[in-house]
Write an enzyme that holds these catalytic residues in place. Structure first.
Site, mmCIF file in Angstrom:
data_model
loop_
_atom_site.group_PDB
_atom_site.id
_atom_site.type_symbol
_atom_site.label_atom_id
_atom_site.label_comp_id
_atom_site.label_asym_id
_atom_site.label_seq_id
_atom_site.Cartn_x
_atom_site.Cartn_y
_atom_site.Cartn_z
ATOM 1 N N GLY A 36 0.807 -1.209 0.000
ATOM 2 C CA GLY A 36 0.000 0.000 0.000
ATOM 3 C C GLY A 36 0.839 1.258 0.000
ATOM 4 O O GLY A 36 0.386 2.325 -0.414
ATOM 5 N N PHE A 37 2.100 1.134 0.439
ATOM 6 C CA PHE A 37 2.995 2.293 0.482
ATOM 7 C C PHE A 37 3.536 2.641 -0.893
ATOM 8 O O PHE A 37 3.988 3.755 -1.132
ATOM 9 C CB PHE A 37 4.169 1.993 1.411
ATOM 10 C CG PHE A 37 4.897 0.732 1.057
ATOM 11 C CD1 PHE A 37 5.823 0.700 0.031
ATOM 12 C CD2 PHE A 37 4.634 -0.452 1.733
ATOM 13 C CE1 PHE A 37 6.477 -0.461 -0.312
ATOM 14 C CE2 PHE A 37 5.300 -1.621 1.394
ATOM 15 C CZ PHE A 37 6.214 -1.636 0.375
ATOM 16 N N GLY A 38 3.566 1.668 -1.820
ATOM 17 C CA GLY A 38 4.176 1.880 -3.119
ATOM 18 C C GLY A 38 5.011 0.674 -3.499
ATOM 19 O O GLY A 38 4.776 -0.438 -3.025
ATOM 20 N N LYS A 42 12.751 2.360 -2.192
ATOM 21 C CA LYS A 42 11.318 2.352 -1.887
ATOM 22 C C LYS A 42 10.712 3.689 -2.287
ATOM 23 O O LYS A 42 11.086 4.729 -1.756
ATOM 24 C CB LYS A 42 11.080 2.071 -0.397
ATOM 25 C CG LYS A 42 9.596 2.010 -0.039
ATOM 26 C CD LYS A 42 9.334 1.309 1.296
ATOM 27 C CE LYS A 42 9.676 2.160 2.471
ATOM 28 N NZ LYS A 42 9.221 1.552 3.746
ATOM 29 N N ASP A 75 5.054 -1.564 14.187
ATOM 30 C CA ASP A 75 4.578 -2.327 13.034
ATOM 31 C C ASP A 75 5.459 -3.562 12.820
ATOM 32 O O ASP A 75 5.937 -3.825 11.720
ATOM 33 C CB ASP A 75 4.571 -1.448 11.778
ATOM 34 C CG ASP A 75 3.673 -2.018 10.680
ATOM 35 O OD1 ASP A 75 2.826 -2.885 10.999
ATOM 36 O OD2 ASP A 75 3.821 -1.608 9.516
#
Length: 807
Positions: free
Chosen positions: A514-516, A533, A629
């Site tokens: 979802g971040f890329g 990233k 996380d």
């Protein structure tokens, strides 16, 4: 050009003028005690005479300002007046010349890193050489004293052989723009072949079939000298060489400390192979054994853990003596010796080797501590019963332990200064960094909010207590670089990134979320591949999280944390550049893939590495960091399968002294791993990471996702389902089928118990990550012990079958 001062010691001091209570077994030819900076002779609390060095005759052409005597500003309770309260300070190169007899000498340097008038002890860095050996390089006594456990004073002990020129030169060389100091110097003769000078073939390099040559050209530094099973033995109670022996309790791994028999009436019968000066009688009269219960002893190792400098060989000497009256014959107590998880000696039988009860013996081994990061590593010494020949007792014994660092081929024993915490202080306190820091006055004005005042005050109190206020250019580790003052990592241009990723070519994508996307690439100027990233504008990990990760990772350097190389924020891009992890994420190797499943031991080692990374964040970094996380996709594996915790976008920081104080914050994390207590109360602590790591442990064990909606309702959440299976004692039914029959039952029990404790409903009842590391290492020991036992049994069966076939 630096000024060179030369001082010659003409007076040799033999022992102390005050008689000792017991005549020592060994009388040294040379015994020099130099109280540096003292103007007259003094007597220490142990009754020994120290000669002051103020009256030594220096060369008349030398400037006296290059060396001067000083007195410490205050005396800590643990510090004796002699030799620590006076010091000699050097602004230039300075050499002491000790006329001594040829042969090996103990050289002991005494340091008290205190405040001295007009000097900032935190800026003292210097090197020390003895004849052709480098003993210390860019050494900071202040940094060494500040490491945990903190020390009031430092004694550095070396063994250096003096040639036929009968002169020992000890040279102090300040680093540029710094100064050197020393409080005391001791030189003591020793028997020629006590440690070095042994004949070739007598010391084996553990893990190989090679022997290590310890000739008279080998210099040593004492790392540890332990009276195993007993208390401290003072220098005057040694055998005449004034060695100090320490108790071993602080070095025992875990809670399995065995028992400590003491036989005060035992007669110690020294031999030609183990002369009377080898170790004091009390070392051989005390010991540590595993205890009387065979079933317990079979399932654990008695282990000592000793941190050492990386990149050196070490001489490990183990002392043994059977003094318990029930052990008098061979094959009564037989055990294996392990160094750094390698077998140093199998089936050690002290009675068989020594010749009888009360006869001491020692064993020497050499081990290699490889280069690496961090600059220190643990040297493991373990003993475990051998049952191969069915001995009467399932037990093991150790009486004493000595560990020495051996010089490199260039004659150096020097290692980097220890990596200590550097407490980040506010600009207000940084301005106060001067010799007046101890007189800091907190003035709370009417215009300053009380909360801010208290924060500054508590920050200062903590800073004072830790003794870690360092000038930033001298800090060896983790320099804090707040974003407002610049970022401590490299900025890459968008052009660099586009070239490295071939304009974000999908063929180079190695991860999506979802971040890329994450791309594998190569940036010009770097000698290695990187992971890039690229966060997309719709990502839940927004700009704040982007900068949080940069700020955090630019401060952190640890073997079990992913390294941030740089970033790019050109044209509103949010791009992070990391070290490329060849083996991807931990999850990649657990399920939903066609990779070869990881063996159980490797999974354990990965869990231990990840746990160490989290423990570092919680308790050893510059600031307290809660990851928030923790999951298997955020544990990466390098080419050597070393686990590295990654993705700090959701992490929270706070003062290190506020550990386990809840942080009230909006709930963020990943469903299935999230601490229910945090979810309900919005109160985040380190124990929230512990809960998430408990889910990771069950994921590693069961090879299934934390949440699987395809399963029945009670099995959807791994945490709840695994806890129910543990409670019902059916955990074996849900483990990875690949692991069936490959996990030792005792290891599985401990591992499941660790995960269960991590998942306790109340955060305060969960272990710390430091506890988790220790328990996982114990589980690994259990697995290795079981596998070793199984290997022996298989070998016995093969041998028995071969004999039957022959018959």
């Amino acid at each position: 050009m630096q000024t060179i001062l030369v001082s010659t010691v003409f007076l040799l001091i033999f022992f102390s003028a005050a008689p000792l209570t017991n005549s020592a077994p060994y009388t040294p030819t040379d015994h020099i005690l130099l109280n540096c900076g003292a103007s007259s002779n003094t007597t220490s609390l142990d009754g020994q005479n120290w000669v002051g060095d103020a009256d030594y005759k220096y060369s008349s052409s030398i400037s006296k300002s290059s060396s001067f005597a000083s007195i410490a500003s205050y005396q800590e309770p643990s510090v004796t007046e002699v030799p620590y309260m006076t010091a000699r300070i050097f602004h230039g190169k300075f050499t002491y010349k000790f006329p001594v007899s040829p042969g090996p000498k103990f050289l002991r340097l005494y340091f008290y890193p205190n405040e001295y008038p007009g000097l900032d002890i935190t800026t003292s860095f210097f090197s020390v050489t003895a004849n052709n050996y480098t003993l210390l390089h860019n050494f900071s006594a202040y940094l060494v004293a500040a490491t945990n456990p903190q020390k009031g004073f430092i004694i550095k002990e070396f063994v250096v052989t003096v040639s036929n020129n009968k002169m020992l030169h000890v040279t102090f060389s300040p680093s540029p723009y710094s100064f050197a100091f020393v409080n005391g110097i001791e030189v003591v003769s020793m028997p020629t072949h006590l440690y070095a000078g042994q004949k070739y073939g007598s010391v084996r390099l553990v893990g190989t079939n090679y022997f290590f040559e310890l000739d008279n050209t080998t210099a040593l530094e004492t790392a540890y000298r332990l009276n195993v099973g007993g208390g401290d033995v003072s220098n005057i109670d040694d055998t005449g060489m004034f060695r100090t022996w320490h108790g071993d309790m602080d070095y025992i791994f875990g809670a399995a400390s065995g028992v400590a028999p003491f036989e005060p009436e035992a007669t110690i019968k020294y031999t030609l192979a183990t002369p009377i000066y080898t170790a004091p009688q009390v070392v051989y009269k005390t010991s540590r054994t595993m205890g009387p219960t065979a079933s317990i002893n079979s399932n654990y190792n008695l282990t000592w853990v000793c941190p050492v400098d990386s990149g050196f060989y070490y001489l490990v000497r183990l002392h043994f003596c059977e003094t318990q009256p029930e052990v008098t014959m061979p094959n009564q107590r037989v055990f294996n010796i392990f160094l750094n998880n390698q077998t140093a000696e199998a089936s050690m039988d002290v009675i068989a080797v020594s010749g009888g009860n009360g006869v001491p013996v020692y064993r020497d081994y050499v081990v290699w501590a490889p280069h690496g990061s961090p600059s220190t590593q643990d040297l493991w010494v373990a003993i475990h019963p051998s049952t191969k020949n069915h001995p009467e007792f399932i037990d093991a014994i150790l009486n004493g332990l000595e560990i020495f660092k051996l010089n490199k081929t260039d004659g150096s024993l020097a290692a980097p200064n220890p990596e200590v915490e550097v407490v980040h202080i506010s600009p207000l306190l940084e301005q106060k960094h001067s010799k007046t820091r101890r007189k800091f006055k907190a003035v709370i004005g009417a215009t300053m909010g009380s909360a801010t005042s208290l924060f500054l005050l508590f920050s200062y109190i903590f800073w004072q207590k830790k003794h870690l206020l360092l000038i930033q250019k001298f800090s060896q580790r983790r320099k804090v670089s707040p974003l407002s003052k610049g970022i401590g990592c490299k900025h890459f241009s968008l052009a660099d990134i586009l070239t490295a990723t071939n304009n974000f070519d999908d063929a180079l994508v190695i991860g999506r979320g979802g971040f890329g996307n994450v791309y594998k690439g190569h940036i010009q100027g770097l000698q290695y591949e990187v992971a890039i990233k690229r966060l997309n504008s719709m990502s839940h990990q927004g700009e704040n999280e982007f900068w949080t990760e940069i700020e955090m990772l630019s401060q952190l350097r640890y073997i079990n944390l992913v390294s941030l190389i740089g970033y790019c924020n050109d044209n509103n891009e949010m791009i992070l550049v990391y070290d490329y992890m060849v083996n991807g994420t931990l999850r990649d190797h657990l399920y939903n893939n066609d990779k070869i499943p990881l063996p159980w031991k490797q999974r354990l080692q990965i869990c231990i590495g990840a746990a160490r990374g989290l423990d570092y964040l919680h308790s050893s970094a510059v600031q307290r960091i809660i990851h928030r996380d923790v999951k298997t996709t955020n544990i990466l594996l390098d080419e050597k399968w070393v686990a590295k915790v990654s993705d700090f976008g959701l992490s929270k920081m706070g003062p290190i002294f506020m550990a386990n104080v809840p942080i009230t914050t909006m709930v963020k994390g990943t469903f299935g791993y999230m601490d229910p207590e945090y979810y309900r109360r919005l109160q985040l602590t380190e124990k929230s990471d512990v809960y998430s790591f408990g889910v990771v442990l069950f994921e590693v064990l069961c090879a299934r996702p934390a949440v699987d909606i395809k399963l029945e309702d009670e099995q959807i959440g791994l945490a709840g389902w695994a806890l129910k299976c543990v409670e019902n004692e059916t955990i074996e039914q849900i483990i990875d089928p690949y692991l069936q029959g490959k996990i030792a039952p005792e290891c599985l029990r401990v591992f499941a118990e660790i995960a269960e404790n991590c998942l306790r409903e109340v955060g305060l009842e969960r272990p710390t990550m430091s506890d988790v590391v220790g328990m996982l290492e114990f589980a690994l020991q259990l697995q290795e012990t079981a596998e070793a036992k199984q290997t022996v049994q298989v070998g016995d069966r093969i041998q028995a079958r071969t004999i039957d076939e022959v018959v």
